[in-house]
Design an enzyme around this catalytic site. Structure first.
Site, PDB file in Angstrom:
ATOM      1  N   PHE A   1       0.998  -1.114  -0.089  1.00 51.76           N
ATOM      2  CA  PHE A   1       0.128   0.038  -0.015  1.00 51.76           C
ATOM      3  C   PHE A   1       1.023   1.191   0.024  1.00 51.76           C
ATOM      4  CE2 PHE A   1      -3.870   2.417   1.603  1.00 51.76           C
ATOM      5  CZ  PHE A   1      -4.772   2.103   0.354  1.00 51.76           C
ATOM      6  N   GLY A   2       1.918   1.146  -0.887  1.00 56.37           N
ATOM      7  CA  GLY A   2       2.819   2.443  -1.179  1.00 56.37           C
ATOM      8  C   GLY A   2       2.061   3.451  -2.219  1.00 56.37           C
TER       9      GLY A   2
ATOM     10  N   THR B   1       3.571  -4.699  -4.064  1.00 56.22           N
ATOM     11  CA  THR B   1       4.876  -4.423  -3.059  1.00 56.22           C
ATOM     12  C   THR B   1       6.011  -3.692  -3.907  1.00 56.22           C
ATOM     13  OG1 THR B   1       5.500  -6.702  -3.482  1.00 56.22           O
ATOM     14  CG2 THR B   1       3.878  -6.447  -1.912  1.00 56.22           C
TER      15      THR B   1
ATOM     16  N   LYS C   1       7.986  -4.982 -11.077  1.00 51.59           N
ATOM     17  CA  LYS C   1       9.057  -5.409 -12.094  1.00 51.59           C
ATOM     18  C   LYS C   1       9.736  -6.951 -11.631  1.00 51.59           C
ATOM     19  CE  LYS C   1      10.548  -1.529 -12.420  1.00 51.59           C
ATOM     20  NZ  LYS C   1       9.549  -0.623 -11.779  1.00 51.59           N
TER      21      LYS C   1
ATOM     22  N   GLY D   1      12.592  15.665  -5.960  1.00 48.99           N
ATOM     23  CA  GLY D   1      11.570  14.476  -5.847  1.00 48.99           C
ATOM     24  C   GLY D   1      11.634  13.616  -7.094  1.00 48.99           C
TER      25      GLY D   1
ATOM     26  N   GLU E   1      15.425   9.426  -7.008  1.00 49.74           N
ATOM     27  CA  GLU E   1      15.318   8.963  -5.515  1.00 49.74           C
ATOM     28  C   GLU E   1      16.615   9.442  -5.011  1.00 49.74           C
ATOM     29  OE1 GLU E   1      13.547   5.258  -4.935  1.00 49.74           O
ATOM     30  OE2 GLU E   1      12.388   5.077  -6.910  1.00 49.74           O
TER      31      GLU E   1
ATOM     32  N   LYS F   1      12.397  -3.510 -17.553  1.00 50.93           N
ATOM     33  CA  LYS F   1      11.112  -3.127 -18.543  1.00 50.93           C
ATOM     34  C   LYS F   1      11.463  -4.046 -19.766  1.00 50.93           C
ATOM     35  CE  LYS F   1       9.974   0.843 -15.910  1.00 50.93           C
ATOM     36  NZ  LYS F   1      10.178   2.258 -15.792  1.00 50.93           N
TER      37      LYS F   1
END
Lengths: 337, 337
Positions: free
Chosen positions: B8-9, B96, B125, B207, B210, B225
């Site tokens: 739940f990010g 997650t 991923k 922002g 990271e 990807k």
């Protein structure tokens, strides 16, 4: 799946070529075995109930200019409507030339096929730009599939993209470069500093602009596509006369140079939303997806959840446009089988 | 349709937000009434068999940082696997955090759901880049749907696009800007002539990059990807270790300035084909679809019939990524209902 192709110009020939090329692929990937049971052009038709030969169709047209010279199965002088009445088929591929005055004869062909319960695929902008709602409601009341991906942006998949891939999003507006000829002219003018007249005549020499470039350069072709997008994606019941249109013929080398100094380009942009239905030259930023050059087409969908999503592809070309028709045929097959 | 959200990010919260926002739309357009029956995070879970409240889930997480503080229905300390065992559901949304060493715990979550005959949607991923074939064959042998549009390019719809809209085409290769952070850094360097280090630290302040930018700037994220695209679109059974990767950390302001003089830009490009599996800085032409700036992602599919077709969209963002998950949920619903 028995297919009738009405019209055997660049797109119709592309369809025959693509169906030949992809015979094994369609069989093994989709268990689809399309048969071209009739093809018409101005000269008449070629009709064969167990399937015409794709290569022979192309050879006949190339060598004689008349599809009705197809060996053994040519029928000179027969009309397309007559062919739709007398030949048994499942799906009409309507690819006669676009007419933007009354959409004929494509409109009548499409309506006739629908009334007989046949599915229809078309690349013909005329009937869609003039009579979209009539055609869509005929498809609905006759319970047939009606697909026209190739009518907007050739090989740039935008209609099915908006319907299928952005299923969770509401699409608020569409914004695009929908005509390859004008994009080519404007890109060359920006690059070389040349005048509109000079660049147009070079594009005509190269076969990129037509001898009569009116519908392209005055924005009519892009306006037809905006009407199709507005109806199909935004559910706006509009027709060609509702679009405010300005072409590129009055754009000067000076205004392009001035824009360039500010990091901007002039592009012919079509826009469809609840508030605007318009084709006009506008400024776009270098580095934006709209800065593409050459004959490419671009369309951006403004959505509520995914923000802007953009598709870029070749707006024209015989095989490229036929590939969009083929993807429509495959999606009909998936529903019908 | 009963949904469990694991994680739940930003993405998980986006899914809860989007399902709330779109409640009426989903009901009226698709007759779909999704219920979130459980949500987990590191603290435990919130579980309610007739559906948790989306707004309250977001409020609880925002105010306490723990989903297990959900009033009345919070369950501190319970594991995600336990939740999958004990709660009745139809579809797992696995969001997650990505782990690229062993793909856990997502890999185990996904396999467990599949073994119990549940459909799975993920943006994760890690398990896809490391164990694609294992997951795909588990989906097949358990006869469940497995969708992961959000794992590549966030809101840029590329996987379903390649499968559905280009149905008639064979796709030969994929070529793309698949990481928004690096595209942002390279665009700023080109525009401002600034150094890599300075631009990175500004991007971190904003922002966009990271605190630990390693996976982005060294090309690992883009490589994941490329693996997913290679497996899903090109049917190549490859994993992360098969990709040749070079990032952008050694690109100098000088080399960017030099390229710019020739009308070129340096971009971090991923490529997948039968011959190449690679992420590296490459030169692209200004005016090509690859010249896009900012955090946009771009992918071009090279096809046999439609030539190059390109999609551009936001590569990240909570709601944007959730919109891709929602379109996967809708497509599963269409199959199941």
């Amino acid at each position: 799946m028995k297919i009738i192709i009405l019209g055997f110009g660049a797109v119709g020939q592309g369809v025959a070529r693509v169906l030949s090329m992809k015979e094994d692929y369609l069989k093994s990937n989709y268990d689809l075995n399309p048969q071209i049971v009739a093809v018409t052009d101005r000269s008449g038709a070629a009709i064969k109930e167990d399937g015409l030969d794709g290569e022979l169709l192309l050879k006949t047209k190339n060598e004689t200019g008349k599809i009705s010279s197809y060996p053994e199965y040519g029928v000179p002088g027969v009309s397309s409507l007559k062919v739709l009445e007398e030949v048994e088929y499942d799906c009409l591929v309507e690819v006669t030339p676009t007419d933007i005055d009354d959409g004929e004869p494509a409109r009548s062909h499409i309506l006739k096929a629908m009334e007989e319960g046949k599915d229809v695929v078309t690349s013909n902008k005329g009937p869609l730009a003039l009579s979209f709602q009539e055609l869509a409601s005929s498809a609905q009341s006759n319970d047939v599939e009606f697909k026209f991906e190739a009518s907007v942006g050739g090989a740039m998949p935008i209609l099915n993209f908006a319907h299928d891939n952005l299923a969770g999003c509401s699409i608020e507006s569409i914004y695009g470069i929908l005509n390859g000829t004008t994009n080519y002219i404007l890109s060359r003018m920006a690059k070389e500093g040349s005048s509109y007249e000079q660049t147009l005549s070079e594009a005509q020499e190269m076969g990129i602009a037509e001898t009569d470039p009116y519908q392209d350069v005055e924005g009519i072709d892009a306006a037809c596509k905006i009407v199709i997008l507005a109806n199909s994606v935004l559910n706006l019941p509009v027709t060609l006369k509702d679009v405010e249109v300005e072409g590129i013929s009055r754009i000067t080398a000076e205004s392009i140079a001035l824009a360039k100094k500010e990091g901007l380009l002039i592009k012919l942009i079509g826009e469809a939303s609840a508030d605007a239905l318009e084709v006009s030259p506008r400024l776009v930023r270098q580095g934006s997806p709209f800065a593409v050059e050459g004959t490419l087409n671009v369309a951006t969908l403004k959505t509520d959840l995914a923000d802007d999503v953009t598709v870029v592809g070749k707006g024209a070309g015989s095989v490229e446009t036929a590939s969009a028709i083929l993807s429509d045929i495959i999606s009909i097959w998936k529903i019908r089988k």
